[in-house]
Design a protein around this motif. Structure first.
Motif, PDB file in Angstrom:
ATOM      1  N   THR A  92      31.825  49.579  30.893  1.00  0.00           N
ATOM      2  CA  THR A  92      31.769  48.427  31.752  1.00  0.00           C
ATOM      3  C   THR A  92      30.552  48.271  32.397  1.00  0.00           C
ATOM      4  O   THR A  92      29.908  49.302  32.950  1.00  0.00           O
ATOM      5  CB  THR A  92      32.887  48.660  33.132  1.00  0.00           C
ATOM      6  OG1 THR A  92      34.227  48.884  32.365  1.00  0.00           O
ATOM      7  CG2 THR A  92      32.772  47.126  33.901  1.00  0.00           C
ATOM      8  N   ASP A  94      27.437  45.814  34.596  1.00  0.00           N
ATOM      9  CA  ASP A  94      27.028  44.707  35.336  1.00  0.00           C
ATOM     10  C   ASP A  94      25.745  44.027  34.862  1.00  0.00           C
ATOM     11  O   ASP A  94      24.840  44.512  34.641  1.00  0.00           O
ATOM     12  CB  ASP A  94      26.885  44.914  36.908  1.00  0.00           C
ATOM     13  CG  ASP A  94      26.557  43.680  37.805  1.00  0.00           C
ATOM     14  OD1 ASP A  94      25.724  42.965  37.229  1.00  0.00           O
ATOM     15  OD2 ASP A  94      26.920  43.619  38.754  1.00  0.00           O
ATOM     16  N   THR A  99      30.347  40.967  35.169  1.00  0.00           N
ATOM     17  CA  THR A  99      30.977  42.125  34.606  1.00  0.00           C
ATOM     18  C   THR A  99      31.285  41.829  33.131  1.00  0.00           C
ATOM     19  O   THR A  99      31.985  40.889  32.598  1.00  0.00           O
ATOM     20  CB  THR A  99      32.400  42.567  35.292  1.00  0.00           C
ATOM     21  OG1 THR A  99      31.960  42.825  36.625  1.00  0.00           O
ATOM     22  CG2 THR A  99      32.576  43.786  34.853  1.00  0.00           C
TER      23      THR A  99
END
Length: 128
Positions: A92, A94, A99
């Motif tokens: 994951t 940013d 996201t």
């Protein structure tokens, strides 16, 4: 697996976890210490290839920020002074406030040095 191989497996998994912690913290100095000096290669899942300087510059510029990386199916193999680690990662990130989740296969090559394990090569391949 011999005791020595078991120890190396534990060491490489710990080194890889330390690398991810440095990525989460965007700790460029710590990452720099973990990577083999002039020989490091980082191949992104999109095919982009960075050397050590370019990879560290991208972390320092905060082009993307690592939030989490769930690693599974990890396998460790010894090849002389090299230790290969491969598996799957669901990462994951940013990216500019958005996201993104990536599902990749990965391969890392660690080199056993007098200063401990150093990362020589990292490659991700997007899973379909």
């Amino acid at each position: 697996m011999t005791t020595k191989n078991s120890d190396v497996r534990s060491q490489v998994l710990a080194a890889d976890e330390s690398r991810y912690q440095a990525l989460y913290q965007q700790d460029v100095a710590e990452l720099g210490r973990m990577l083999v000096d002039d020989d490091y290669v980082h191949i992104h899942a999109n095919g982009k290839i960075d050397d050590k300087a370019a990879f560290l510059a991208s972390i320092e510029a905060a082009r993307y920020r690592f939030i989490n990386a769930e690693r599974t199916e990890q396998q460790v193999r010894l090849a002389g002074p090299l230790v290969l680690l491969h598996g799957r990662t669901r990462t994951t990130l940013d990216v500019a406030g958005e996201t993104k989740v990536m599902d990749n296969a990965f391969t890392t090559v660690w080199k056993q040095t007098e200063d401990g394990l150093k990362l020589l090569h990292w490659q991700a391949t997007k899973r379909i």
